[in-house]
Design a protein around this motif. Structure first.
Motif, PDB file in Angstrom:
ATOM      1  N   ARG A  56       1.593   5.862   3.898  1.00 13.93           N
ATOM      2  CA  ARG A  56       1.199   5.987   2.489  1.00 13.93           C
ATOM      3  C   ARG A  56       1.115   7.460   2.084  1.00 13.93           C
ATOM      4  O   ARG A  56       1.542   7.845   0.994  1.00 13.93           O
ATOM      5  CB  ARG A  56      -0.130   5.291   2.238  1.00 13.93           C
ATOM      6  N   ASN A  63       0.823  -1.209   0.000  1.00  4.05           N
ATOM      7  CA  ASN A  63       0.000   0.000   0.000  1.00  4.05           C
ATOM      8  C   ASN A  63       0.863   1.269   0.000  1.00  4.05           C
ATOM      9  O   ASN A  63       0.437   2.304  -0.504  1.00  4.05           O
ATOM     10  CB  ASN A  63      -0.933   0.013   1.217  1.00  4.05           C
ATOM     11  N   ILE A  64       2.049   1.176   0.577  1.00  5.59           N
ATOM     12  CA  ILE A  64       2.935   2.346   0.628  1.00  5.59           C
ATOM     13  C   ILE A  64       3.813   2.408  -0.628  1.00  5.59           C
ATOM     14  O   ILE A  64       4.199   3.484  -1.077  1.00  5.59           O
ATOM     15  CB  ILE A  64       3.812   2.295   1.894  1.00  5.59           C
TER      16      ILE A  64
END
Ligand code: ADP
Length: 227
Positions: free
Chosen positions: A159, A108-109
């Protein structure tokens, strides 16, 4: 001297202008956020803080007034240019984490970095560094559903910072968490912000959290008042 990270001048925003259900949300907003400065935005629900943050972060436009980011006037820029600046210079955090459920915390990051052209190995390295800073590196390979609420939110902070923005805009970043968790998770956010030298506007109802920032402003009746 370097330019302020964010300058809002004479911002006005109404919804349904000229109709009987007109809402005057922002009447006259002037705000300058210096490099590395962290400003608390305190406002009751419905006061217009999301509207203000969306205008500052180029997700919405004001009826009148100017937005400058790092000295550059955003008025009149093409949609494409605004999108590029939003992607590279601005990070957003919401009350809900909005992580992608089918990807791990680290993925996700990494994803926003990959869409900015960063190579996979570098994106993963930066992602792990950020996760380490907020104390959840040991959860890097877990999907959001396997994380606690506080951990999900810490990952969302990482993120938001993945592409090293100049400006962080946060809308009640710990508003969904219970008070004890909220305090710790907020501490992690502040460490992350201070450690990266980022400028930030952080909306919160919580006056104790607001007191941990450099400056407190209340949004009321469409204007900002120092607290
Ligand atoms: P906050 O984030 O402080 O709760 P918002 O910025 O979401 O407040 O909304 C401020 C006011 O503007 C509210 O009265 C809301 O109902 C109104 N508003 C927000 N978006 C719209 C819209 N798209 N159309 C009409 N009214 C809106």
């Amino acid at each position: 001297m370097s330019n302020p990270t964010l300058e809002l001048s004479g911002i006005v925003k109404n919804y349904n202008a000229g109709r009987e259900n007109e809402v005057q949300v922002l009447r006259q907003i002037d705000l300058t956020v210096g490099e590395g400065e962290v400003v608390a935005l305190v406002a009751p629900s419905g006061a217009g803080k999301s509207t203000l943050l969306h205008i500052a972060g180029l997700l919405d436009t004001a009826d009148t007034g100017t937005v400058k980011i790092a000295g550059q006037n955003m008025t009149g820029l093409s949609d494409h240019k605004r999108t590029v600046i939003r992607r590279e210079d601005v990070g957003f955090i919401y009350q809900f984490h909005h992580l992608l459920p089918e990807f791990t915390a680290l993925e996700n990051i990494a994803l926003p970095q990959l869409s900015n052209g960063v190579a996979g190995a570098l994106a993963a390295e930066r992602g792990l560094d950020l996760l380490t800073r907020v104390g959840v590196a040991h959860r890097a390979d877990h999907r959001p559903a396997a994380l606690s609420g506080g951990e999900q939110q810490r990952v969302a902070f990482c993120r938001a910072l993945a592409n090293a923005p100049r400006l962080l805009l946060a809308d009640e970043p710990t508003g969904n968490l219970d008070p004890g968790t909220s305090d710790q998770v907020f501490g992690a956010l502040m460490e992350l912000v201070r450690g990266t030298g980022l400028s930030a506007v952080i909306a919160t109802h919580n006056l104790e959290l607001a007191a941990r920032m450099d400056r407190k402003l209340r949004l009321q009746n469409g204007i900002l008042v120092a607290l």
